[in-house]
Design a protein around this motif. Structure first.
Motif, PDB file in Angstrom:
ATOM      1  N   ARG A 161       0.833  -1.201   0.000  1.00 60.75           N
ATOM      2  CA  ARG A 161       0.000   0.000   0.000  1.00 60.75           C
ATOM      3  C   ARG A 161       0.869   1.253   0.000  1.00 60.75           C
ATOM      4  O   ARG A 161       0.542   2.256  -0.657  1.00 60.75           O
ATOM      5  CB  ARG A 161      -0.902  -0.003   1.242  1.00 60.75           C
ATOM      6  CG  ARG A 161      -2.003   1.008   1.187  1.00 60.75           C
ATOM      7  CD  ARG A 161      -3.063   0.650   0.185  1.00 60.75           C
ATOM      8  NE  ARG A 161      -3.758  -0.573   0.555  1.00 60.75           N
ATOM      9  CZ  ARG A 161      -4.667  -1.150  -0.193  1.00 60.75           C
ATOM     10  NH1 ARG A 161      -4.961  -0.639  -1.377  1.00 60.75           N
ATOM     11  NH2 ARG A 161      -5.265  -2.253   0.187  1.00 60.75           N
ATOM     12  N   ALA A 162       1.980   1.222   0.712  1.00 64.26           N
ATOM     13  CA  ALA A 162       2.904   2.360   0.695  1.00 64.26           C
ATOM     14  C   ALA A 162       3.511   2.543  -0.691  1.00 64.26           C
ATOM     15  O   ALA A 162       3.735   3.676  -1.135  1.00 64.26           O
ATOM     16  CB  ALA A 162       3.996   2.157   1.738  1.00 64.26           C
ATOM     17  N   VAL A 163       3.779   1.451  -1.388  1.00 62.63           N
ATOM     18  CA  VAL A 163       4.298   1.533  -2.762  1.00 62.63           C
ATOM     19  C   VAL A 163       3.254   2.170  -3.676  1.00 62.63           C
ATOM     20  O   VAL A 163       3.586   3.006  -4.530  1.00 62.63           O
ATOM     21  CB  VAL A 163       4.700   0.136  -3.267  1.00 62.63           C
ATOM     22  CG1 VAL A 163       5.024   0.162  -4.751  1.00 62.63           C
ATOM     23  CG2 VAL A 163       5.900  -0.380  -2.488  1.00 62.63           C
ATOM     24  N   CYS A 164       1.992   1.799  -3.510  1.00 68.29           N
ATOM     25  CA  CYS A 164       0.919   2.419  -4.301  1.00 68.29           C
ATOM     26  C   CYS A 164       0.866   3.923  -4.051  1.00 68.29           C
ATOM     27  O   CYS A 164       0.704   4.720  -4.995  1.00 68.29           O
ATOM     28  CB  CYS A 164      -0.430   1.786  -3.944  1.00 68.29           C
ATOM     29  SG  CYS A 164      -0.631   0.082  -4.470  1.00 68.29           S
ATOM     30  N   PHE A 169      -7.413  -1.704 -12.772  1.00 72.04           N
ATOM     31  CA  PHE A 169      -7.990  -1.559 -14.110  1.00 72.04           C
ATOM     32  C   PHE A 169      -7.878  -0.116 -14.605  1.00 72.04           C
ATOM     33  O   PHE A 169      -7.539   0.132 -15.779  1.00 72.04           O
ATOM     34  CB  PHE A 169      -9.455  -2.000 -14.086  1.00 72.04           C
ATOM     35  CG  PHE A 169     -10.180  -1.754 -15.373  1.00 72.04           C
ATOM     36  CD1 PHE A 169      -9.949  -2.558 -16.486  1.00 72.04           C
ATOM     37  CD2 PHE A 169     -11.097  -0.715 -15.480  1.00 72.04           C
ATOM     38  CE1 PHE A 169     -10.619  -2.321 -17.684  1.00 72.04           C
ATOM     39  CE2 PHE A 169     -11.763  -0.481 -16.671  1.00 72.04           C
ATOM     40  CZ  PHE A 169     -11.522  -1.286 -17.775  1.00 72.04           C
ATOM     41  N   LEU A 170      -8.156   0.867 -13.727  1.00 71.23           N
ATOM     42  CA  LEU A 170      -8.099   2.267 -14.137  1.00 71.23           C
ATOM     43  C   LEU A 170      -6.677   2.692 -14.498  1.00 71.23           C
ATOM     44  O   LEU A 170      -6.482   3.484 -15.433  1.00 71.23           O
ATOM     45  CB  LEU A 170      -8.653   3.162 -13.028  1.00 71.23           C
ATOM     46  CG  LEU A 170     -10.162   3.066 -12.783  1.00 71.23           C
ATOM     47  CD1 LEU A 170     -10.573   3.967 -11.639  1.00 71.23           C
ATOM     48  CD2 LEU A 170     -10.939   3.415 -14.050  1.00 71.23           C
ATOM     49  N   TYR A 171      -5.702   2.167 -13.779  1.00 69.23           N
ATOM     50  CA  TYR A 171      -4.317   2.484 -14.136  1.00 69.23           C
ATOM     51  C   TYR A 171      -3.909   1.801 -15.437  1.00 69.23           C
ATOM     52  O   TYR A 171      -3.075   2.321 -16.184  1.00 69.23           O
ATOM     53  CB  TYR A 171      -3.367   2.113 -13.003  1.00 69.23           C
ATOM     54  CG  TYR A 171      -3.091   3.271 -12.072  1.00 69.23           C
ATOM     55  CD1 TYR A 171      -2.339   4.368 -12.487  1.00 69.23           C
ATOM     56  CD2 TYR A 171      -3.582   3.273 -10.765  1.00 69.23           C
ATOM     57  CE1 TYR A 171      -2.094   5.432 -11.639  1.00 69.23           C
ATOM     58  CE2 TYR A 171      -3.338   4.345  -9.913  1.00 69.23           C
ATOM     59  CZ  TYR A 171      -2.604   5.423 -10.355  1.00 69.23           C
ATOM     60  OH  TYR A 171      -2.362   6.486  -9.517  1.00 69.23           O
ATOM     61  N   PHE A 172      -4.485   0.645 -15.706  1.00 63.00           N
ATOM     62  CA  PHE A 172      -4.238   0.011 -17.000  1.00 63.00           C
ATOM     63  C   PHE A 172      -4.807   0.871 -18.125  1.00 63.00           C
ATOM     64  O   PHE A 172      -4.149   1.079 -19.162  1.00 63.00           O
ATOM     65  CB  PHE A 172      -4.864  -1.387 -17.027  1.00 63.00           C
ATOM     66  CG  PHE A 172      -4.814  -2.046 -18.368  1.00 63.00           C
ATOM     67  CD1 PHE A 172      -3.626  -2.582 -18.855  1.00 63.00           C
ATOM     68  CD2 PHE A 172      -5.961  -2.129 -19.157  1.00 63.00           C
ATOM     69  CE1 PHE A 172      -3.584  -3.191 -20.115  1.00 63.00           C
ATOM     70  CE2 PHE A 172      -5.920  -2.735 -20.409  1.00 63.00           C
ATOM     71  CZ  PHE A 172      -4.721  -3.259 -20.883  1.00 63.00           C
ATOM     72  N   VAL A 173      -6.025   1.370 -17.924  1.00 64.31           N
ATOM     73  CA  VAL A 173      -6.623   2.273 -18.913  1.00 64.31           C
ATOM     74  C   VAL A 173      -5.777   3.536 -19.047  1.00 64.31           C
ATOM     75  O   VAL A 173      -5.533   4.025 -20.163  1.00 64.31           O
ATOM     76  CB  VAL A 173      -8.073   2.613 -18.519  1.00 64.31           C
ATOM     77  CG1 VAL A 173      -8.645   3.678 -19.451  1.00 64.31           C
ATOM     78  CG2 VAL A 173      -8.944   1.366 -18.548  1.00 64.31           C
ATOM     79  N   GLY A 174      -5.316   4.072 -17.907  1.00 64.72           N
ATOM     80  CA  GLY A 174      -4.488   5.277 -17.952  1.00 64.72           C
ATOM     81  C   GLY A 174      -3.177   5.053 -18.682  1.00 64.72           C
ATOM     82  O   GLY A 174      -2.728   5.930 -19.442  1.00 64.72           O
ATOM     83  N   PHE A 207       2.145   2.249 -15.391  1.00 62.73           N
ATOM     84  CA  PHE A 207       2.327   0.826 -15.658  1.00 62.73           C
ATOM     85  C   PHE A 207       2.711   0.074 -14.374  1.00 62.73           C
ATOM     86  O   PHE A 207       2.154  -0.988 -14.075  1.00 62.73           O
ATOM     87  CB  PHE A 207       3.406   0.645 -16.720  1.00 62.73           C
ATOM     88  CG  PHE A 207       3.698  -0.792 -17.050  1.00 62.73           C
ATOM     89  CD1 PHE A 207       2.811  -1.543 -17.814  1.00 62.73           C
ATOM     90  CD2 PHE A 207       4.862  -1.396 -16.600  1.00 62.73           C
ATOM     91  CE1 PHE A 207       3.074  -2.871 -18.117  1.00 62.73           C
ATOM     92  CE2 PHE A 207       5.132  -2.725 -16.901  1.00 62.73           C
ATOM     93  CZ  PHE A 207       4.239  -3.463 -17.657  1.00 62.73           C
ATOM     94  N   PHE A 208       3.634   0.634 -13.593  1.00 60.57           N
ATOM     95  CA  PHE A 208       4.032  -0.020 -12.335  1.00 60.57           C
ATOM     96  C   PHE A 208       2.873  -0.070 -11.348  1.00 60.57           C
ATOM     97  O   PHE A 208       2.749  -1.025 -10.569  1.00 60.57           O
ATOM     98  CB  PHE A 208       5.216   0.725 -11.715  1.00 60.57           C
ATOM     99  CG  PHE A 208       6.454   0.737 -12.561  1.00 60.57           C
ATOM    100  CD1 PHE A 208       6.729  -0.307 -13.432  1.00 60.57           C
ATOM    101  CD2 PHE A 208       7.354   1.795 -12.495  1.00 60.57           C
ATOM    102  CE1 PHE A 208       7.868  -0.306 -14.224  1.00 60.57           C
ATOM    103  CE2 PHE A 208       8.504   1.803 -13.276  1.00 60.57           C
ATOM    104  CZ  PHE A 208       8.755   0.755 -14.143  1.00 60.57           C
ATOM    105  N   SER A 209       2.032   0.959 -11.385  1.00 61.63           N
ATOM    106  CA  SER A 209       0.901   1.003 -10.451  1.00 61.63           C
ATOM    107  C   SER A 209      -0.085  -0.129 -10.691  1.00 61.63           C
ATOM    108  O   SER A 209      -0.767  -0.570  -9.751  1.00 61.63           O
ATOM    109  CB  SER A 209       0.182   2.353 -10.566  1.00 61.63           C
ATOM    110  OG  SER A 209       1.016   3.413 -10.166  1.00 61.63           O
ATOM    111  N   ILE A 210      -0.165  -0.602 -11.928  1.00 54.17           N
ATOM    112  CA  ILE A 210      -1.064  -1.720 -12.220  1.00 54.17           C
ATOM    113  C   ILE A 210      -0.708  -2.919 -11.340  1.00 54.17           C
ATOM    114  O   ILE A 210      -1.570  -3.513 -10.679  1.00 54.17           O
ATOM    115  CB  ILE A 210      -0.986  -2.108 -13.709  1.00 54.17           C
ATOM    116  CG1 ILE A 210      -1.424  -0.953 -14.589  1.00 54.17           C
ATOM    117  CG2 ILE A 210      -1.842  -3.342 -13.988  1.00 54.17           C
ATOM    118  CD1 ILE A 210      -1.183  -1.190 -16.076  1.00 54.17           C
ATOM    119  N   PHE A 211       0.563  -3.258 -11.301  1.00 57.04           N
ATOM    120  CA  PHE A 211       1.001  -4.432 -10.535  1.00 57.04           C
ATOM    121  C   PHE A 211       0.916  -4.187  -9.030  1.00 57.04           C
ATOM    122  O   PHE A 211       0.643  -5.114  -8.260  1.00 57.04           O
ATOM    123  CB  PHE A 211       2.417  -4.804 -10.948  1.00 57.04           C
ATOM    124  CG  PHE A 211       2.550  -5.177 -12.391  1.00 57.04           C
ATOM    125  CD1 PHE A 211       2.202  -6.444 -12.835  1.00 57.04           C
ATOM    126  CD2 PHE A 211       2.992  -4.254 -13.325  1.00 57.04           C
ATOM    127  CE1 PHE A 211       2.305  -6.793 -14.169  1.00 57.04           C
ATOM    128  CE2 PHE A 211       3.108  -4.590 -14.659  1.00 57.04           C
ATOM    129  CZ  PHE A 211       2.758  -5.860 -15.090  1.00 57.04           C
TER     130      PHE A 211
END
Length: 226
Positions: free
Chosen positions: A30-33, A117-122, A152-156
């Motif tokens: 969560r801190a990474v996000c 999903f939203l970060y994938f769209v972004g 892209f990193f946020s997706i994972f």
């Protein structure tokens, strides 16, 4: 993950250990996000806008204002949600109600899946807009590409959050549908009955007389005469 309490959390009312708290995988992810969304916001906010010759603000991503607003919008919400879920991780151990824990886990799971999903769209949206940008202003390329990379990193990162939330939900669901004799009757469980040593049998087991006669020939049954 401590499975001592409901839904993979510790038992309510336990002592808080700061070192153990910051070492939990859900808290770390969560801190990474939170860090990734800060980077995306910073990249777009710092270099994502420029003023054209007419004095209007333009987005570097192919002059598409929606692209910049989308990247900043989902990152602002992710920033707030990450802080809220980190606070929720602290409060999770204090939740004595199983239903409250279940609602928290479901909210975590649903939000994490949605934002992955939203970060994938972004990522797709910004990448496509950046590919159509013909002449970006000088000094903006690194920031724009950095925002795309951290989308892209946020997706994972959000997928990892969803994975840990699903693990918690599965632990809680397995405990809810476990047979009663496994939960209440297990040795050492709060509802288990104490075990007592077996009482001695009042009726001793039957055994043959030590001396038994076996007929091995003709026996005279005539009574003796005196």
């Amino acid at each position: 993950m401590d499975a001592g309490g409901a839904y993979g959390g510790g038992k309510a009312g336990g002592a808080f250990d700061p070192q153990a708290f910051i070492q939990r995988p859900p808290v770390i992810v969560r801190a990474v996000c939170w860090l990734f969304c800060v980077i995306v916001m910073g990249c777009i906010s710092a270099k994502g806008w420029y003023v054209d010759s007419s004095g209007k603000d333009r987005c570097v991503y192919n002059d598409d204002t929606n692209a910049c607003n989308y990247g900043i919008g989902i990152s602002v919400i992710a920033f707030i949600a990450s802080i809220a879920f980190i606070a929720g991780e602290y409060l999770f151990e204090q939740m004595s109600s199983v239903k409250t824990r279940k609602h928290y886990v479901l909210a975590d799971l649903g939000f994490s899946v949605s934002w992955a999903f939203l970060y994938f769209v972004g990522f797709c949206y910004l990448s496509n807009a950046w590919g159509k940008t013909e002449a970006p202003p000088r000094g903006t390329a690194n920031n724009m590409q950095g925002a795309i990379a951290f989308c892209f990193f946020s997706i994972f990162a959000w997928v990892a959050c969803a994975f840990f939330a699903f693990q918690r939900y599965r632990v809680g669901a397995d405990a809810a549908f476990a047979p009663a004799y496994e939960v209440e009757g297990a040795v050492g469980s709060p509802g288990a009955f104490p075990a007592y040593p077996a009482a001695p049998d009042p009726q001793p087991a039957y055994s043959e007389p030590p001396f038994s006669q076996h007929a091995t020939g003709n026996i005279d049954y005539t009574a003796p005469t005196y």
